[in-house]
Design a protein around this motif. Structure first.
Motif, PDB file in Angstrom:
ATOM      1  N   THR A  25      14.688  -2.506 -13.258  1.00 39.81           N
ATOM      2  CA  THR A  25      15.224  -3.470 -11.727  1.00 39.81           C
ATOM      3  C   THR A  25      13.640  -3.817 -11.624  1.00 39.81           C
ATOM      4  N   TYR A  26      12.540  -3.741 -12.127  1.00 37.90           N
ATOM      5  CA  TYR A  26      11.311  -4.550 -11.938  1.00 37.90           C
ATOM      6  C   TYR A  26      10.587  -5.229 -12.702  1.00 37.90           C
ATOM      7  N   ASP A  27      10.572  -6.087 -12.241  1.00 39.59           N
ATOM      8  CA  ASP A  27      10.236  -7.841 -13.242  1.00 39.59           C
ATOM      9  C   ASP A  27       8.984  -7.128 -14.017  1.00 39.59           C
ATOM     10  N   TYR A  28       8.049  -6.627 -12.916  1.00 38.31           N
ATOM     11  CA  TYR A  28       6.173  -7.321 -13.436  1.00 38.31           C
ATOM     12  C   TYR A  28       5.932  -6.222 -12.454  1.00 38.31           C
ATOM     13  N   TRP A  29       5.011  -5.164 -13.311  1.00 31.59           N
ATOM     14  CA  TRP A  29       4.304  -4.284 -13.063  1.00 31.59           C
ATOM     15  C   TRP A  29       2.685  -4.279 -13.327  1.00 31.59           C
ATOM     16  N   GLY A  30       2.119  -3.239 -12.057  1.00 36.72           N
ATOM     17  CA  GLY A  30       0.240  -3.174 -12.649  1.00 36.72           C
ATOM     18  C   GLY A  30       0.615  -2.911 -13.590  1.00 36.72           C
ATOM     19  N   GLN A  31      -0.946  -2.201 -13.541  1.00 32.72           N
ATOM     20  CA  GLN A  31      -2.203  -1.757 -14.900  1.00 32.72           C
ATOM     21  C   GLN A  31      -1.563  -0.006 -14.468  1.00 32.72           C
ATOM     22  N   GLY A  32      -1.691  -0.036 -13.282  1.00 33.38           N
ATOM     23  CA  GLY A  32      -2.013   1.283 -12.415  1.00 33.38           C
ATOM     24  C   GLY A  32      -3.610   2.282 -12.268  1.00 33.38           C
ATOM     25  N   THR A  33      -2.849   3.212 -11.593  1.00 31.03           N
ATOM     26  CA  THR A  33      -4.461   4.075 -10.617  1.00 31.03           C
ATOM     27  C   THR A  33      -3.783   5.253 -10.707  1.00 31.03           C
ATOM     28  N   LEU A  34      -5.353   6.439 -11.910  1.00 37.72           N
ATOM     29  CA  LEU A  34      -5.074   7.416 -11.772  1.00 37.72           C
ATOM     30  C   LEU A  34      -5.773   8.287 -10.463  1.00 37.72           C
ATOM     31  N   VAL A  35      -4.674   8.957  -9.925  1.00 41.29           N
ATOM     32  CA  VAL A  35      -4.538  10.641  -9.224  1.00 41.29           C
ATOM     33  C   VAL A  35      -4.819  11.390  -9.654  1.00 41.29           C
ATOM     34  N   THR A  36      -5.811  12.488  -9.540  1.00 44.30           N
ATOM     35  CA  THR A  36      -5.546  13.983 -10.370  1.00 44.30           C
ATOM     36  C   THR A  36      -6.219  13.904  -8.211  1.00 44.30           C
ATOM     37  N   VAL A  37      -4.989  15.533  -8.908  1.00 41.98           N
ATOM     38  CA  VAL A  37      -4.726  16.275  -7.281  1.00 41.98           C
ATOM     39  C   VAL A  37      -5.821  17.283  -7.906  1.00 41.98           C
ATOM     40  N   SER A  38      -6.620  17.961  -7.413  1.00 43.71           N
ATOM     41  CA  SER A  38      -7.075  19.404  -8.129  1.00 43.71           C
ATOM     42  C   SER A  38      -8.238  19.827  -7.259  1.00 43.71           C
ATOM     43  N   SER A  39      -8.690  21.108  -8.021  1.00 46.28           N
ATOM     44  CA  SER A  39      -9.026  22.429  -6.623  1.00 46.28           C
ATOM     45  C   SER A  39     -10.441  22.521  -7.908  1.00 46.28           C
ATOM     46  N   SER A  68       0.744  -1.193   0.029  1.00 46.46           N
ATOM     47  CA  SER A  68      -0.319   0.033   0.089  1.00 46.46           C
ATOM     48  C   SER A  68       0.835   1.647  -0.747  1.00 46.46           C
ATOM     49  N   LEU A  69       0.199   3.087  -0.196  1.00 45.19           N
ATOM     50  CA  LEU A  69       0.772   3.436   0.085  1.00 45.19           C
ATOM     51  C   LEU A  69      -0.098   4.875   0.359  1.00 45.19           C
ATOM     52  N   GLN A  70       0.543   5.063   1.436  1.00 41.91           N
ATOM     53  CA  GLN A  70      -1.057   5.964   2.116  1.00 41.91           C
ATOM     54  C   GLN A  70       0.456   7.286   1.580  1.00 41.91           C
ATOM     55  N   MET A  71      -0.838   7.848   0.585  1.00 41.18           N
ATOM     56  CA  MET A  71      -0.303   9.459   0.825  1.00 41.18           C
ATOM     57  C   MET A  71      -1.321  10.227   1.706  1.00 41.18           C
ATOM     58  N   ASN A  72      -0.071  11.515   1.455  1.00 43.46           N
ATOM     59  CA  ASN A  72      -1.112  12.763   2.933  1.00 43.46           C
ATOM     60  C   ASN A  72      -0.523  14.073   1.970  1.00 43.46           C
ATOM     61  N   SER A  73      -1.335  14.966   2.290  1.00 46.22           N
ATOM     62  CA  SER A  73      -0.724  16.744   2.033  1.00 46.22           C
ATOM     63  C   SER A  73      -0.796  16.034   0.323  1.00 46.22           C
ATOM     64  N   LEU A  74      -1.775  16.085  -0.699  1.00 51.63           N
ATOM     65  CA  LEU A  74      -1.805  15.341  -1.737  1.00 51.63           C
ATOM     66  C   LEU A  74      -1.464  17.421  -2.627  1.00 51.63           C
ATOM     67  N   LYS A  75      -0.815  16.950  -3.655  1.00 51.32           N
ATOM     68  CA  LYS A  75      -0.418  18.756  -4.434  1.00 51.32           C
ATOM     69  C   LYS A  75      -0.829  17.796  -5.377  1.00 51.32           C
ATOM     70  N   PRO A  76      -1.644  19.078  -6.288  1.00 52.12           N
ATOM     71  CA  PRO A  76      -1.350  18.863  -7.947  1.00 52.12           C
ATOM     72  C   PRO A  76      -0.121  18.213  -8.485  1.00 52.12           C
ATOM     73  N   GLU A  77       0.627  19.189  -8.547  1.00 50.28           N
ATOM     74  CA  GLU A  77       2.162  17.460  -9.184  1.00 50.28           C
ATOM     75  C   GLU A  77       2.330  16.513  -8.899  1.00 50.28           C
ATOM     76  N   ASP A  78       1.030  15.955  -7.547  1.00 49.76           N
ATOM     77  CA  ASP A  78       1.453  14.734  -7.579  1.00 49.76           C
ATOM     78  C   ASP A  78       0.113  14.022  -8.412  1.00 49.76           C
ATOM     79  N   THR A  79       0.154  14.889  -9.088  1.00 52.87           N
ATOM     80  CA  THR A  79      -1.444  14.024 -10.506  1.00 52.87           C
ATOM     81  C   THR A  79      -0.564  13.285 -10.778  1.00 52.87           C
ATOM     82  N   ALA A  80      -0.896  11.706 -11.038  1.00 53.60           N
ATOM     83  CA  ALA A  80      -0.456  11.088 -12.752  1.00 53.60           C
ATOM     84  C   ALA A  80      -0.628   9.334 -12.672  1.00 53.60           C
ATOM     85  N   VAL A  81      -0.786   8.657 -12.885  1.00 55.23           N
ATOM     86  CA  VAL A  81      -1.209   7.456 -13.106  1.00 55.23           C
ATOM     87  C   VAL A  81       0.572   6.338 -11.903  1.00 55.23           C
ATOM     88  N   TYR A  82      -0.009   6.286 -10.546  1.00 60.17           N
ATOM     89  CA  TYR A  82      -0.026   5.019 -10.011  1.00 60.17           C
ATOM     90  C   TYR A  82       0.558   3.685 -10.519  1.00 60.17           C
TER      91      TYR A  82
END
Length: 125
Positions: free
Chosen positions: A111-125, A78-92
């Motif tokens: 370095t990594y052998d396997y990847w997930g499909q990604g999940t979109l995080v949008t930080v916007s007012s 898991s990745l707990q993300m606090n105090s999110l900023k607009p510049e954190d907007t990305a596919v994770y």
């Protein structure tokens, strides 16, 4: 190994979000797990990683705001993300690599052998 990321969404600046990544196909308890992100028009960048022993690494942009954790019983990271900023907007993306990865290689996508499909995080007012 198949990785399924979830938990993304649209949030306002300053809000929190928790991303999860479920692994299937085999146990990843001995693997190093990581999160990367890719913003529109930018290259994929390292966010955080956690080894099987629980040791962690963070990009400077994530230090103090993001926390990576793992639940080996559930085969999840898991990745707990606090105090999110607009510049954190990305596919994770979550990723995994076999075994213990040395510090200098943790932030490299190759370095990594396997990847997930990604999940979109949008930080916007």
């Amino acid at each position: 190994v198949q990785l399924q990321a979830s938990g993304g969404g649209l949030v306002q600046p300053g809000a929190s979000l928790r991303l999860s990544c479920a692994a299937s196909g085999r146990t990843v308890r001995s693997n190093t797990m990581a999160w990367f992100r890719q913003a529109p028009g930018k290259e994929r960048e390292f966010v955080s990683a956690i080894r099987s022993d629980g040791s962690t690494s963070y990009a400077d942009s994530a230090k103090g705001r993001f926390t990576i954790s793992r639940d080996n019983a559930k085969n999840m990271v898991s990745l707990q993300m606090n105090s999110l900023k607009p510049e954190d907007t990305a596919v994770y993306y979550c990723a995994t690599a076999y075994g213990r990865i040395i510090t200098s290689r943790l932030s490299g996508a190759g370095t990594y052998d396997y990847w997930g499909q990604g999940t979109l995080v949008t930080v916007s007012s």
